[in-house]
Design a protein around this motif. Structure first.
Motif, PDB file in Angstrom:
ATOM      1  N   GLN A 316      -0.382   4.430   6.857  1.00 24.77           N
ATOM      2  CA  GLN A 316      -1.248   3.649   5.884  1.00 24.77           C
ATOM      3  C   GLN A 316      -1.752   4.336   5.038  1.00 24.77           C
ATOM      4  OE1 GLN A 316      -1.621   2.929   9.531  1.00 24.77           O
ATOM      5  NE2 GLN A 316       0.093   1.836   9.354  1.00 24.77           N
ATOM      6  N   THR A 320       1.486   1.823  -1.331  1.00 24.39           N
ATOM      7  CA  THR A 320       2.817   1.614  -1.689  1.00 24.39           C
ATOM      8  C   THR A 320       3.293   1.759  -2.864  1.00 24.39           C
ATOM      9  OG1 THR A 320       2.116  -0.753  -1.986  1.00 24.39           O
ATOM     10  CG2 THR A 320       2.637  -0.214   0.207  1.00 24.39           C
ATOM     11  N   THR A 324       7.074   4.932  -0.193  1.00 28.01           N
ATOM     12  CA  THR A 324       7.349   3.865   0.940  1.00 28.01           C
ATOM     13  C   THR A 324       7.678   4.533   2.113  1.00 28.01           C
ATOM     14  OG1 THR A 324       8.573   2.496  -0.700  1.00 28.01           O
ATOM     15  CG2 THR A 324       9.116   2.241   1.707  1.00 28.01           C
TER      16      THR A 324
END
Length: 363
Positions: A316, A320, A324
């Motif tokens: 995390q 994004t 990816t």
């Protein structure tokens, strides 16, 4: 003490020195003390009013200046009230000065008055002469000041817009009559935005654009420094093969492999970014399938790998928009090389480049 160029006639109206009879026949009185004045309209000196018996006082000069200011305000009142008149565009310079960069962008937008202006003609020097509401959703204050006057030091983060009519002080030649004074104000006065809140975010967006440009410039500079450092290192070391594939001298299996950089192409540089005590990344070129030269390939694919291995929350940690996550492989597949460099460079505490990731241990 200055000379008096305006006075009041018997009816209480303002009169300029060139609009009256010469001498005591002018029929004018001082706006402050009410004493009779004489109009001096000689050949040698500037035309002006003087008190009888030369009883000049500083407060009389101050009162005459206030009368002139009222005349200027009336000029502004007529200008803003003219049919079809539009306020000038709001313009603001946005700058960014950092190491290696000095960037500038001008932002401009339109702001116009809604409804009628509310005038305050009797207010003192430095006070607003009018108030209104703008179509940008903020309140407006209008000021009048000579070009050599210092603007009031209001905070620039206030929610109230400030518009000033700035004019060059009127010379004696422009104070002989009303027509000349009007011409001077028309040619030597302009409306200037002193402040307008960033209600629509134009300034904020410009700052963000400059920040992005600044980071890109810094990142490119950092890449060039790394490339130069690596070139010096390469010059002192045996050259590594650049081609790989079935027909290349060294197959991918023969090239050095590094477990901390899954899927890396052989014989490439690794860039190390230390973001915090717990977070560090390797940026590198991914291996291609089949015979190809990674230097000249039209499309290259890059990855980030947590260094020296996966840390808590690594899946995390990268937005994004940058890449990816490929969790089985243990990497982040990048959407674009420059976006990743920009994102990492602005946060990195330490940045290094080397062909062997072991060189980054302890950084």
């Amino acid at each position: 003490m200055g000379k008096l160029f305006v006075a009041l006639d018997a009816g209480g109206d303002m009169r300029f020195i060139g609009e009256v009879e010469r001498g005591a026949e002018c029929g004018c009185v001082c706006v402050e003390c009410g004493g009779p004045l004489v109009a001096r309209q000689g050949m040698a000196n500037d035309w002006h009013f003087a008190h009888e018996a030369a009883q000049e006082r500083p407060e009389c000069d101050t009162a005459a200046q206030r009368l002139l200011r009222r005349f200027v305000v009336q000029h502004v009142q007529g200008r803003l009230g003219a049919a079809g008149f539009n306020l000038p565009m709001v313009r603001q310079d946005v700058t960014l000065t950092r190491s290696l960069v000095h960037l500038r962008e001008e932002v401009q937008w339109n702001a116009q008055i809604l409804g009628d202006l509310q005038w305050a003609l009797e207010e003192g020097e430095g006070a607003p002469v009018a108030f209104a509401r703008l179509d940008t959703g903020v309140d407006l204050q209008v000021f009048v000041r000579p070009a050599d006057a210092v603007p009031s030091s209001e905070p620039t983060d206030t929610d109230v817009a400030r518009l000033a009519f700035v004019y060059r002080p009127m010379p004696a030649s422009a104070l002989r009559d009303r027509r000349l004074a009007e011409q001077h104000l028309e040619s030597a006065g302009e409306l200037v935005w002193e402040h307008h809140p960033d209600t629509h975010g134009y300034v904020r967006a410009a700052r963000e654009r400059l920040d992005e440009r600044g980071y890109r410039i810094y990142s490119n500079w950092l890449s060039m420094v790394d490339a130069k450092r690596q070139a010096l290192a390469d010059a002192a070391a045996p050259a590594a093969p650049l081609f790989y594939g079935p027909s290349s001298p060294d197959s991918p299996d023969a090239a050095a492999r590094h477990a901390c950089a899954p899927g890396h192409a052989p014989n490439v540089n690794f860039t190390f970014y230390r973001l915090s005590d717990q977070e560090a990344w390797l940026l590198y070129l991914l291996e291609r399938v089949g015979p190809s030269d990674w230097r000249t390939a039209q499309q290259k694919f890059y990855a980030l790998a947590p260094y020296p291995g996966p840390f808590e929350g690594w899946t995390q940690a990268v937005p994004t928009a940058v890449g990816t996550v490929d969790e089985p492989m243990g990497i982040v597949r990048l959407a674009g090389f420059l976006d990743a460099v920009t994102y990492l460079s602005r946060r990195a505490r330490v940045t290094r480049s080397h062909r062997n990731p072991a060189a980054f241990e302890g950084l």
